[in-house]
Design an enzyme around this catalytic site. Structure first.
Site, mmCIF file in Angstrom:
data_model
loop_
_atom_site.group_PDB
_atom_site.id
_atom_site.type_symbol
_atom_site.label_atom_id
_atom_site.label_comp_id
_atom_site.label_asym_id
_atom_site.label_seq_id
_atom_site.Cartn_x
_atom_site.Cartn_y
_atom_site.Cartn_z
ATOM 1 N N ASP A 207 76.269 77.167 -30.324
ATOM 2 C CA ASP A 207 75.659 78.305 -30.170
ATOM 3 C C ASP A 207 75.094 78.572 -28.223
ATOM 4 O O ASP A 207 75.168 77.411 -28.098
ATOM 5 C CB ASP A 207 73.979 78.179 -30.715
ATOM 6 N N GLU A 256 90.885 64.995 -33.725
ATOM 7 C CA GLU A 256 91.386 63.712 -34.318
ATOM 8 C C GLU A 256 90.221 64.130 -35.863
ATOM 9 O O GLU A 256 91.135 62.946 -37.089
ATOM 10 C CB GLU A 256 90.486 63.269 -33.612
HETATM 11 C C1 GLC Z 1 71.441 81.751 -30.209
HETATM 12 C C2 GLC Z 1 71.215 82.042 -31.057
HETATM 13 C C3 GLC Z 1 69.708 82.850 -31.418
HETATM 14 C C4 GLC Z 1 68.703 81.438 -30.513
HETATM 15 C C5 GLC Z 1 69.340 81.420 -29.463
HETATM 16 C C6 GLC Z 1 68.797 79.760 -28.523
HETATM 17 O O1 GLC Z 1 71.372 83.374 -29.260
HETATM 18 O O2 GLC Z 1 71.760 82.972 -32.376
HETATM 19 O O3 GLC Z 1 69.389 82.868 -32.533
HETATM 20 O O4 GLC Z 1 67.037 81.963 -30.181
HETATM 21 O O5 GLC Z 1 70.931 80.753 -29.036
HETATM 22 O O6 GLC Z 1 68.863 79.176 -29.382
#
Ligand code: GLC
Length: 559
Positions: A207, A256
């Site tokens: 993310d 790993e």
């Molecule tokens: C990313 C995710 C989104 C979230 C953001 C903060 O863009 O896909 O859904 O709100 O990160 O974590």
């Protein structure tokens, strides 16, 4: 030689709260997913990616994690997760989980400790706490804003009751950014990686992968700095060079854990809204991440010239570092492509951040027709592709949700100027005629399902010739048979600037022509072309391809 399964894998995104609800509380859960996994083998995908199911106060639908090593009771338990993973592996599906390393939830033990501790303490040093500017420190430390709207900083009250320091949050105030210059942060997230690898996951979707490292000194930004800043590296919070050291360390960890034998790899896929293409390709150099979503492709309007440019620029950039492309058209953060493409297309078009009942509405029939063609193009391209749950049904966004049911923090934080992402997150329709359309055992559904979802339910489309579900099944099975994702692309001159066409040379010497008609009159197919699949129910007669339609055809003599 290992097969590197991910190089051409089709990976299906499951958004756990909206896929299948086993207990009837209106929110999807892990046992619900396990019970429905057959849908994915019927569809013909290779893997699934699960959006976060970890312990979380759910202020950003789980992207605000308070315990990285446990399952939120809303979704089940670790035992349920193990059962899901075991069943998926039994069915031959790999499982990728989400990793949220840029920020924790403000409920996370670390943040709570930081609030109780002193400025300058090791507890505060895990996050980006700073003194405010101005005489009384009552102005934020810099001018950064939150991606969801409003300031990027929130001021705390110190334990003694006095107005205190500020902390950075590139997203909601309930998502404080971690300080990645602090080695403790890296160690903790690496240990989280190992926790899930030890449990047997096949990889991670990372993310906000371009946000972890901020420019030294956190200087003011001199331009707007949303996700789509161009070029991203001019913004002091995105795509900073130091990010790559982190990914080199993570790659060593996943290497790993590679399983012995063929098809060994555990993978890392970046969610990095980075431009231009060569900057994005730096994330997938040989010793860094395996994949990085091609969001440029997702944002390209349905115009042949634009599509051609994006595909060719992004392919070149990835090839230059030896990586495959990772194509995507929809996910849980954007308006579904069946709706996005239902608006008039123009150069430089960007997608609205959500659609409300009083906004201009997309043309559903047009959007769906183009979406099916766009997917036919995408699944014909070399590389890997991600699908978002429900796109195989041709679901449109829920564009008429009542505003009072919205849960995306964007709606409130933008002072009701941006609807946010709820429209693409509405629970899946499995059965056309039960109260929650088969989502759960009762009528509950955390967001109301639009009435048009009933006719699009899985049971209404399965086995129905011409349905979107059957188109996806056909595309996926043919893609696998021809190993299209492993092929190499050559542009094909179809005699019109409005036609997007390329050939793919596949392993056994055959050539597949992928041709999409984005123009306003039928497009001619080359002589002798044998159409294997067509995106529109009105199909191709073997000579012409109708408007807003894409086909895969075998041909003998390319060019
Ligand atoms: C990313 C995710 C989104 C979230 C953001 C903060 O863009 O896909 O859904 O709100 O990160 O974590």
């Amino acid at each position: 030689m290992a097969e590197s399964w991910w190089r051409d894998a089709v990976i299906y995104q499951v958004y756990p709260r909206s896929w299948a609800d086993s207990d009837g509380d209106g929110i999807g859960d892990l046992p619900g997913i396990t019970a429905r996994l057959k849908h994915l083998t019927d569809l013909g995908v290779d893997a699934l990616w699960l959006s976060p199911f970890y312990t979380s106060p759910q202020r950003d639908a789980g992207y605000d994690v308070s315990d990285y090593r446990d399952v939120d009771p809303l979704f089940g338990s670790l035992t349920d997760f193990d059962a899901l993973l075991a069943r998926a592996h039994e069915l031959g599906l790999r499982v990728i989980v989400d990793l949220v390393p840029n920020h924790t939830s403000s409920d996370h033990e670390w943040f709570q400790e930081a609030l109780r501790a002193e400025p300058g303490s090791p507890e505060r040093a895990r996050y980006l706490f700073r003194d405010g500017r101005g005489e009384n420190g009552d102005e934020p430390p810099n001018n950064w804003t939150s991606t969801f709207g409003g300031p990027g900083w929130t001021r705390i009250t110190e334990p003694d009751g006095s107005p205190g320091q500020w902390y950075l949050h590139l997203f909601d105030p309930s998502q404080p950014d971690l300080d990645w210059t602090n080695p403790e942060v890296g160690e903790e997230i690496e240990s989280v990686l190992r926790f899930w690898l030890d449990r047997g996951v096949d990889g991670f979707r990372v993310d906000v992968a371009h946000g972890l490292v901020k420019k030294d000194g956190l200087p003011d930004a001199d331009m707007p700095h949303g996700y789509l800043t161009d070029p991203t590296s001019l913004a002091p919070m995105w795509d900073q060079p130091g990010i790559h050291d982190i990914y080199r360390r993570w790659r060593q960890i996943t290497d790993e854990y590679a399983r012995p034998g063929d098809d060994a790899d555990r993978i890392l896929c970046a969610e990095a809204w980075v431009k231009p293409a060569d900057a994005l390709a730096r994330y997938v150099r040989g010793d860094e991440l395996h994949q990085s979503f091609n969001f440029e492709f997702l944002m390209t309007p349905w115009i042949a010239e634009d599509m051609r440019n994006t595909i060719s620029e992004t392919l070149d950039a990835a090839e230059a570092v030896g990586a495959p492309q990772t194509w995507v058209l929809s996910n849980h953060d954007v308006v579904r492509h069946a709706s996005r493409l239902g608006f008039e297309q123009s150069h430089g078009l960007t997608s609205p951040r959500g659609i409300g009942a009083d906004d201009p509405q997309p043309d559903h029939a047009l959007g769906l027709r183009r979406a099916r063609a766009a997917t036919t193009v995408m699944l014909g391209l070399p590389g890997s592709a991600y699908l978002y749950q429900g796109e195989e049904l041709g679901l449109p966004d829920a564009t008429r949700l009542p505003d009072d049911v919205r849960q995306d923090p964007t709606w409130e934080r933008s002072n009701h100027t941006q609807r946010g992402r709820d429209g693409c997150r509405v629970p899946m329709p499995w059965e056309g005629s039960t109260p929650s359309l088969g989502f759960g055992p009762g009528a509950e559904s955390w967001l109301p399902q639009p009435s048009e979802y009933g006719a699009l339910a899985v049971d209404r489309q399965r086995g129905v010739e011409g349905s979107t579900l059957e188109l996806y099944r056909q595309l996926l099975s043919l893609r696998r048979e021809l190993r299209l994702g492993r092929g190499s692309l050559t542009w094909f001159d179809a005699g019109s600037a409005d036609v997007l066409a390329f050939t793919i040379a596949v392993a056994d010497g055959r050539t597949v022509l992928v041709l999409a008609n984005l123009g306003t009159s039928p497009a001619r197919l080359p002589d002798g072309a044998r159409v294997r699949v067509s995106s529109s129910p009105d199909g191709s007669n073997g000579l012409d391809v109708p408007i807003d339609t894409a086909v895969w055809a075998e041909i003998d003599h390319p060019g």
